[in-house]
Design a protein around this motif. Structure first.
Motif, short mmCIF file in Angstrom:
data_model
loop_
_atom_site.label_atom_id
_atom_site.label_comp_id
_atom_site.label_asym_id
_atom_site.label_seq_id
_atom_site.Cartn_x
_atom_site.Cartn_y
_atom_site.Cartn_z
N TYR A 42 0.79 -1.23 -0.03
CA TYR A 42 -0.04 -0.06 -0.15
C TYR A 42 0.85 1.28 -0.03
N PRO A 43 0.52 2.39 -0.61
CA PRO A 43 -0.45 2.40 -1.52
C PRO A 43 0.08 1.92 -3.08
N ASP A 44 1.31 1.60 -3.48
CA ASP A 44 1.68 1.18 -4.60
C ASP A 44 3.29 0.51 -3.98
N TYR A 45 3.68 -0.44 -4.93
CA TYR A 45 5.17 -1.04 -4.52
C TYR A 45 6.00 -0.20 -4.12
N ILE A 46 6.09 0.99 -5.20
CA ILE A 46 7.54 1.81 -5.22
C ILE A 46 7.38 2.52 -3.89
N LYS A 52 9.24 1.91 3.66
CA LYS A 52 9.86 0.89 4.24
C LYS A 52 11.29 1.16 4.71
N GLN A 53 12.00 1.64 3.60
CA GLN A 53 13.43 1.93 3.66
C GLN A 53 13.56 3.25 4.50
N ASN A 66 7.72 4.31 12.91
CA ASN A 66 6.96 3.43 12.22
C ASN A 66 6.06 3.97 11.11
N ILE A 67 5.99 2.96 10.12
CA ILE A 67 5.40 3.45 8.73
C ILE A 67 3.98 2.65 8.86
N VAL A 68 2.70 3.58 8.73
CA VAL A 68 1.54 2.71 8.45
C VAL A 68 0.73 3.16 7.40
N PRO A 69 -0.13 2.32 7.02
CA PRO A 69 -0.91 2.81 5.94
C PRO A 69 -1.74 4.08 6.45
N LEU A 131 15.62 9.03 -1.13
CA LEU A 131 15.59 8.43 0.17
C LEU A 131 16.08 9.04 1.30
N ILE A 132 17.23 9.69 0.88
CA ILE A 132 17.89 10.68 2.03
C ILE A 132 17.40 11.79 2.25
N ARG A 133 16.90 12.45 1.19
CA ARG A 133 16.00 13.60 1.40
C ARG A 133 14.95 13.37 2.23
N ILE A 134 14.18 12.10 2.10
CA ILE A 134 13.05 11.87 2.75
C ILE A 134 13.57 11.51 4.34
N VAL A 135 14.53 11.07 4.48
CA VAL A 135 14.85 10.78 5.91
C VAL A 135 15.44 12.02 6.44
#
Length: 184
Positions: A42-46, A52-53, A66-69, A131-135
């Motif tokens: 959810y919401p799509d694989y990527i 999750k990463q 924690n990452i939750v839908p 990914l680093i940007r999001i972190v």
């Protein structure tokens, strides 16, 4: 008119190739999103993978994450220390930036092998930097929530698009045969 077309042949070819590749990849990505029902990832694989990463990296830095839908929209909610900090939406996964990058590189293509390897390496780099940007954005939002707008709307887009621009300039100046033949 004919001499004008001859004069701008490379420019016209670049624009047509860019638009064609960008359109094909964007339509393909839209089909991917349309057929991602979110039942498994959810919401799509990527987007799920990026979420999750992000969770794994933040946890490795000592932030209990924690990452939750999301219950209301197709996104993932990011909780740090049990506090809702941000959400990861499809637009956060970096795919639209990678599509833009690929279209530009193909429009200034070199040999197939060199173009393919540069696209592969550049796409991996864009994904990793995103990914680093999001972190970093999540950490910033955790510590400085009052700076959310400038972080999300200015600093981090500048970083990701700035890096893509530098990759494009590197490609054009070091590998693109179209620029080399135009300068001869």
């Amino acid at each position: 008119m004919r001499s004008l077309l001859t004069k701008y042949k490379l420019v016209i070819r670049f624009i047509l190739t860019f638009v064609l590749v960008y359109s094909i990849l964007s339509i393909g990505y839209k089909f991917y999103l349309d057929f991602s029902d979110g039942s498994k990832h959810y919401p799509d694989y990527i987007t799920n993978l990026v979420g999750k990463q992000t969770e794994a990296v933040l946890n490795s830095f000592g932030y209990r994450t924690n990452i939750v839908p999301h219950y209301d929209e197709p996104s993932l909610m990011v909780f740090v220390e049990q506090k809702y900090i941000a959400r990861v939406i499809e637009g956060c996964n970096g795919m639209s930036v990678i599509i833009l990058f690929i279209a530009f590189v193909v429009a200034f293509s070199d040999t197939f092998k060199r173009t393919f390897l540069f696209i592969l390496a550049g796409s991996v780099l864009i994904y990793a930097v995103n990914l680093i940007r999001i972190v970093l954005l999540t950490i910033g939002l955790h510590h400085y929530p009052w700076r959310s707008e400038v972080m999300h709307e200015v600093i981090f887009p500048l970083a990701i698009y700035g890096m893509v621009f530098l990759l494009w300039m590197f490609w054009v100046n070091h590998f693109s045969k179209k620029v080399k033949t135009a300068n001869v």
